[in-house]
Write a protein that holds these residues in place. Structure first.
Motif, short mmCIF file in Angstrom:
data_model
loop_
_atom_site.label_atom_id
_atom_site.label_comp_id
_atom_site.label_asym_id
_atom_site.label_seq_id
_atom_site.Cartn_x
_atom_site.Cartn_y
_atom_site.Cartn_z
N VAL A 89 0.83 -1.21 0.00
CA VAL A 89 0.00 0.00 0.00
C VAL A 89 0.86 1.26 0.00
O VAL A 89 0.58 2.25 -0.67
CB VAL A 89 -0.94 0.00 1.24
N SER A 90 1.97 1.23 0.77
CA SER A 90 2.82 2.41 0.89
C SER A 90 3.82 2.54 -0.25
O SER A 90 4.61 3.47 -0.29
CB SER A 90 3.58 2.36 2.22
N GLY A 91 3.80 1.55 -1.17
CA GLY A 91 4.68 1.63 -2.33
C GLY A 91 6.09 1.17 -2.06
O GLY A 91 6.99 1.40 -2.87
N GLN A 92 6.35 0.50 -0.95
CA GLN A 92 7.68 0.00 -0.65
C GLN A 92 8.00 -1.20 -1.54
O GLN A 92 7.11 -1.88 -2.03
CB GLN A 92 7.78 -0.43 0.82
N THR A 93 9.29 -1.44 -1.74
CA THR A 93 9.72 -2.57 -2.56
C THR A 93 9.46 -3.88 -1.83
O THR A 93 9.87 -4.05 -0.69
CB THR A 93 11.24 -2.48 -2.87
N MET A 94 8.80 -4.81 -2.48
CA MET A 94 8.51 -6.11 -1.89
C MET A 94 9.71 -7.03 -2.05
O MET A 94 10.58 -6.80 -2.88
CB MET A 94 7.30 -6.74 -2.60
N VAL A 95 9.76 -8.10 -1.25
CA VAL A 95 10.81 -9.10 -1.43
C VAL A 95 10.68 -9.69 -2.82
O VAL A 95 9.61 -10.18 -3.19
CB VAL A 95 10.66 -10.22 -0.37
N PRO A 96 11.73 -9.60 -3.64
CA PRO A 96 11.61 -9.94 -5.06
C PRO A 96 11.69 -11.43 -5.38
O PRO A 96 12.23 -11.81 -6.41
CB PRO A 96 12.81 -9.20 -5.66
N PHE A 97 11.17 -12.29 -4.52
CA PHE A 97 11.26 -13.73 -4.78
C PHE A 97 9.86 -14.31 -4.99
O PHE A 97 8.94 -14.03 -4.22
CB PHE A 97 11.94 -14.46 -3.62
N THR A 98 9.74 -15.12 -6.00
CA THR A 98 8.49 -15.85 -6.20
C THR A 98 8.45 -17.02 -5.21
O THR A 98 9.45 -17.34 -4.57
CB THR A 98 8.39 -16.40 -7.63
N ALA A 99 7.28 -17.66 -5.11
CA ALA A 99 7.15 -18.80 -4.21
C ALA A 99 8.11 -19.91 -4.59
O ALA A 99 8.73 -20.54 -3.74
CB ALA A 99 5.71 -19.31 -4.22
N ARG A 100 8.26 -20.17 -5.90
CA ARG A 100 9.16 -21.22 -6.37
C ARG A 100 10.62 -20.86 -6.06
O ARG A 100 11.40 -21.71 -5.65
CB ARG A 100 8.98 -21.44 -7.87
N GLU A 101 10.97 -19.58 -6.25
CA GLU A 101 12.34 -19.16 -5.94
C GLU A 101 12.64 -19.31 -4.46
O GLU A 101 13.75 -19.70 -4.08
CB GLU A 101 12.54 -17.71 -6.39
#
Length: 259
Positions: free
Chosen positions: A190-202
């Motif tokens: 919501v605040s536009g912060q960067t999410m952890v860039p890993f998919t579930a498989r990764e």
């Protein structure tokens, strides 16, 4: 089976303390310590479980020498003992002794019992399975030396009673922690912060990579080809700017801990 009033009093005090735990981390350390007030033991270990990946990690120990603890983790992971013991069985007792959990076969010749447990003074073993909705979430094992006596019926009854309380508490604290993580991710989005860039498989591949598995072994565990594993690793290297598997794990942990 005789359980003294003193033991029952200690049991009630331990249960009250465990129900006061406010986090998984405090529960793990408290449980390992408090069990001793009811069932004395020489040393023990706490295994966290990942049911979907069929993985165990010996994440905490009490009074196991650091060098032995490292060996303990490596031995159990290498041989997949708990995976075979727990994830491939349809039902498990809440609490039990060694022969109820592990198939020793010929107890005098068995490699696990003679070559590892007894060789490291873990002569008698008892354990508690923390389960929820048919899935094992964690396991606690406690050991006694050959100089001590085996866990008797009264102690095993108390351990089973404790296990039933610990199952409820652990599942509750785990759900609360997961809910907080989900809420944190939603707030970040919501605040536009960067999410952890890993998919579930990764994330699955990173977990298996941390266990020391090869590309082929990771593929077999996840039912995907080695080439697919390589593709996911290539993406992970790009996302973390890592140049080796060691760097990949290090950078990934930093990203996750920052969240």
């Amino acid at each position: 089976m005789y359980i003294s009033l003193r033991k029952l009093h200690d049991f009630n005090q331990v249960v009250l303390r465990l129900h006061q735990c406010s986090s998984l981390e405090s529960f793990i350390t408290e449980a390992m310590s408090l069990i001793r007030r009811v069932i004395p033991y020489e040393n023990g270990a706490f295994f966290s479980a990942e049911p979907l990946l069929q993985l165990y990690d010996c994440s905490y120990h009490l009074d196991v020498a650091e060098k032995l603890f490292k060996y303990y983790r490596e031995y159990y992971q290498k041989h997949g003992i708990y995976r075979k013991m727990v994830f491939l069985r349809h039902s498990l007792p809440v609490a039990g002794q060694a022969n109820e959990f592990l198939d020793f076969g010929d107890r005098e010749e068995n490699e696990l019992r003679v070559g590892f447990l007894i060789a490291n003074t873990m002569y008698y073993l008892a354990g508690v399975q923390l389960m929820h909705c048919g899935n094992v979430l964690a396991d606690i094992t406690i050991h006694r030396t050959q100089k001590q006596h085996d866990f008797d019926d009264g102690e095993m009854k108390l351990l089973k009673m404790l296990g039933e309380h610990m199952q409820y508490i652990f599942a509750k604290l785990r759900e609360e922690k997961n809910a907080k993580l989900v809420d944190k991710d939603q707030q970040a989005e919501v605040s536009g912060q960067t999410m952890v860039p890993f998919t579930a498989r990764e994330a699955e591949i990173l977990l298996l990579l941390a266990q020391g598995l090869s590309n082929k072994e990771i593929g077999e565990r996840l039912f995907i080809s080695s080439e697919t594993v390589k593709t996911h690793l290539k993406n992970l290297f790009a996302k973390t700017s890592a140049r080796s598997r060691t760097e990949l794990l290090s950078h990934s942990m930093k990203i996750l801990s920052a969240k």
